[in-house]
Scaffold this active site. Structure first.
Site, mmCIF file in Angstrom:
data_model
loop_
_atom_site.group_PDB
_atom_site.id
_atom_site.type_symbol
_atom_site.label_atom_id
_atom_site.label_comp_id
_atom_site.label_asym_id
_atom_site.label_seq_id
_atom_site.Cartn_x
_atom_site.Cartn_y
_atom_site.Cartn_z
ATOM 1 N N GLY A 173 51.044 27.337 -5.550
ATOM 2 C CA GLY A 173 51.430 26.481 -6.542
ATOM 3 C C GLY A 173 52.448 25.544 -6.032
ATOM 4 O O GLY A 173 52.591 25.024 -4.898
ATOM 5 N N GLY A 174 53.228 25.030 -6.869
ATOM 6 C CA GLY A 174 54.373 24.051 -6.500
ATOM 7 C C GLY A 174 55.223 24.397 -5.613
ATOM 8 O O GLY A 174 55.927 23.613 -4.743
ATOM 9 N N GLY A 408 43.435 -2.250 19.975
ATOM 10 C CA GLY A 408 44.575 -1.729 19.288
ATOM 11 C C GLY A 408 45.123 -0.470 19.509
ATOM 12 O O GLY A 408 46.711 -0.361 19.138
ATOM 13 N N ALA A 409 44.332 0.252 19.956
ATOM 14 C CA ALA A 409 44.940 1.735 20.535
ATOM 15 C C ALA A 409 45.929 1.485 21.662
ATOM 16 O O ALA A 409 47.030 2.143 21.673
ATOM 17 C CB ALA A 409 43.990 2.581 20.857
#
Ligand code: HXC
Length: 524
Positions: A173-174, A408-409
């Site tokens: 859960g949370g 770009g890399a």
């Protein structure tokens, strides 16, 4: 001989003994039967002998509904306090499954928050050993408030002190969000799991049948989701991993990590590196060979080793100084970047920068993995994180371009243009807008179209590719512009990096002063 204590002292001793037993002997036996240690046994393993100073051992909950008034135990299901690891102060929080399954109520949470406040105020790392059934159902919204307070403290402590979560039992859960907000997550094999909704809810909601292990076991989180960074075979190994990790970290963001004498010669060269990159640019090699040769012997400690294996992240020492190592791995997807590798790199860069750890980047990247999966899932957004994180980082940034650095890399992988302080390239480096094959197809398109047979086209391609490689895809054009600081013999990588690191240790970032801002907007 039995000592007769005055009544008030005897009463205190009785209470402390009760606190030591948490949920009682039967529950301790059940814990051991599952192959798990108790909260106190875990903290004993973590801390140097006789250094533990417990806080809030006598805290109890205040709930009265659902039989809670009669159901109390000192400590309220969590042991907190300060201790030393390798002589340095650390805050320890260990949930005690033996009392109400380590479930988290109001006072249990208040103890955790108080311990975290100690950590921030004294500048000590937080180690949170999770083993809990989650929100204490009987305490309702007080329990949720407790989680909220912990998450808030996780965020307030972030970047001030290192935070390490170890998952040693259920975490559902949370409750998963406290570990998720921390810097490193270690999971114990077989006994731990993390998920937002468990198998029963999954089945009811979407009809999918899945086991706890398949849904959120350690293997899933270290290899698929990237939520966890390490997997340990048992509680003991998990604690050993915590200690090893701490040995590479400063206690807080105002300090540098401790330097140790590793006994490795800073001027050691390695001729094997001269031949590690194959002549054939399409052939892979193992980047671990490069990393392990360059850093102090035996000091490379990999983080997130099973996740996004096309990128490598980890700590190491260079002449005893702690450094963060980031590398492309040509042996996996040719080292190309994808969504997961981008996330892995960006997150690690931000951690290193927050905690004053210089970054060494080894580059061999042909670009980004193409295709609809990557594009539709946001490689643009995720890839941008790498640019952001490297640009923002002000710690010393040293880069070694080993082979490919395309497009770009090239820019993203700690190029000088993003503020790298020292960029070295091997003679095998190919720095270009794209690979020679792709470039040849575009530049010599007309000539290639004239080829009469596939063989003739192939011959032309080989010629043009070589021409492009000779003219462009080498380190010398970039060196002539000063985009790289040195072209070095691979064998000399270690002494070169040691020298540049040691000059840069006093670095003050003076490149660019921005006007005041609240914070930048990393494309998270
Ligand atoms: C109160 C709890 C509890 C809980 C366990 N216990 N979880 N008590 N609140 N959340 C108690 C059990 O009743 C039991 O008490 C003891 O702890 C040990 O549990 P067992 O079930 O015997 O242990 P085991 O078989 O190992 O199973 C562990 C378990 C299971 C898988 C965690 O107990 C379980 O499913 N618990 C409920 C989990 C849950 O739904 N939690 C809420 C999640 S939602 P006795 O008296 O029998 O010894 C959540 C939201 C957080 O956490 C939101 C944050 C924002």
């Amino acid at each position: 001989m039995e000592v007769a204590y005055p009544p008030k002292i005897a009463d205190l001793k009785k209470r402390l003994e009760e606190a030591r037993l948490g949920g009682g002997l039967k529950a301790i036996e059940a814990q051991h039967a599952k192959g798990k240690l108790t909260a106190r046994e875990r903290l004993d393993l973590l801390f140097d002998p006789n250094t533990f100073l417990e806080i809030d051992a006598l805290v109890t909950h205040r709930a009265t509904e659902f039989g809670m008034a009669e159901r109390k135990a000192y400590g309220d299901g969590v042991v907190t306090g300060l201790g030393r690891v390798g002589g340095r102060p650390v805050v320890g929080i260990a949930q005690d499954f033996t009392f109400m399954g380590g479930s988290l109520g109001e006072m249990h949470a208040a103890k955790i928050v108080k311990a975290m406040q100690y950590a921030v105020s004294i500048g000590a790392p937080i180690v949170f050993l999770n083993d809990s059934g989650g929100a204490r159902i009987q305490e309702g919204v007080d329990s949720l408030k407790g989680y909220g307070d912990i998450f808030y403290m996780n965020v307030m402590a972030s970047g001030i002190v290192p935070q390490i979560a170890v998952i040693m039992g259920p975490c559902a859960g949370g409750a998963v969000y406290s570990p998720a907000l921390m810097d490193f997550v270690i999971m114990v094999d077989k006994t731990s799991y993390m998920f937002i909704t468990g198998p029963r809810v999954v089945k009811a909601a979407i009809g999918e049948e899945v086991t706890e292990e398949e849904l959120g076991g350690p293997l899933v989180h270290v290899s698929k989701s990237g939520v966890a960074h390490f997997i340990a075979k048992d509680d003991k190994e998990a604690i050993e991993l915590v200690k090893k990790l701490l040995s590479y970290l400063p206690s807080n963001n105002m300090e540098a990590p401790p330097r140790v004498d590793t006994g490795d010669d800073p001027l050691r060269t390695d001729l094997k590196l001269n031949t590690v990159v194959p002549e054939d640019p399409l052939k892979a090699y193992n980047m671990y060979d490069v990393i392990n040769s360059v850093v102090d012997r035996g000091t490379f400690f990999e983080v997130s080793k099973d996740y996004a294996k096309n990128a490598i992240t980890g700590f190491a020492r260079l002449n005893g100084w702690v450094v963060g190592v980031i590398a492309n791995q040509p042996a996996v997807f040719s080292g190309a970047l994808d969504i997961n590798a981008s996330d892995k790199i960006a997150r690690f860069v931000r951690f290193l920068d927050a905690f004053n750890i210089p970054i060494i980047t080894f580059v061999d990247v042909p670009g980004y993995i193409p295709g609809t999966f990557q594009e539709h899932n946001g490689i643009i957004r995720h890839g941008a994180k790498v640019l952001y994180a490297y640009s923002e980082a002000t710690v010393p940034k040293l880069t070694v371009i080993v082979r490919k650095a395309y497009g770009g890399a090239y820019i993203a992988m700690a190029s000088r243009h993003l503020g790298a302080d020292f960029v070295a390239a091997w003679p095998t480096a190919e720095i270009a807008v794209m690979g020679p094959e792709g470039a040849a197809e575009i530049i010599w398109r007309a000539e290639l179209a004239k080829a009469k047979t596939p063989e003739e086209r192939q011959q032309l391609m080989a010629k043009f590719t070589e021409e492009y490689r000779q003219k462009i895809a080498n380190p010398y054009v970039a060196a002539s512009r000063g985009y790289i600081d040195a072209v070095i013999e691979p064998a000399e990588t270690r002494p070169t990096l040691v020298k540049s690191l040691e000059y840069l240790l006093t670095k003050r970032d003076v490149r660019f002063r921005t006007p005041p801002k609240k914070h930048g907007l990393m494309p998270v």
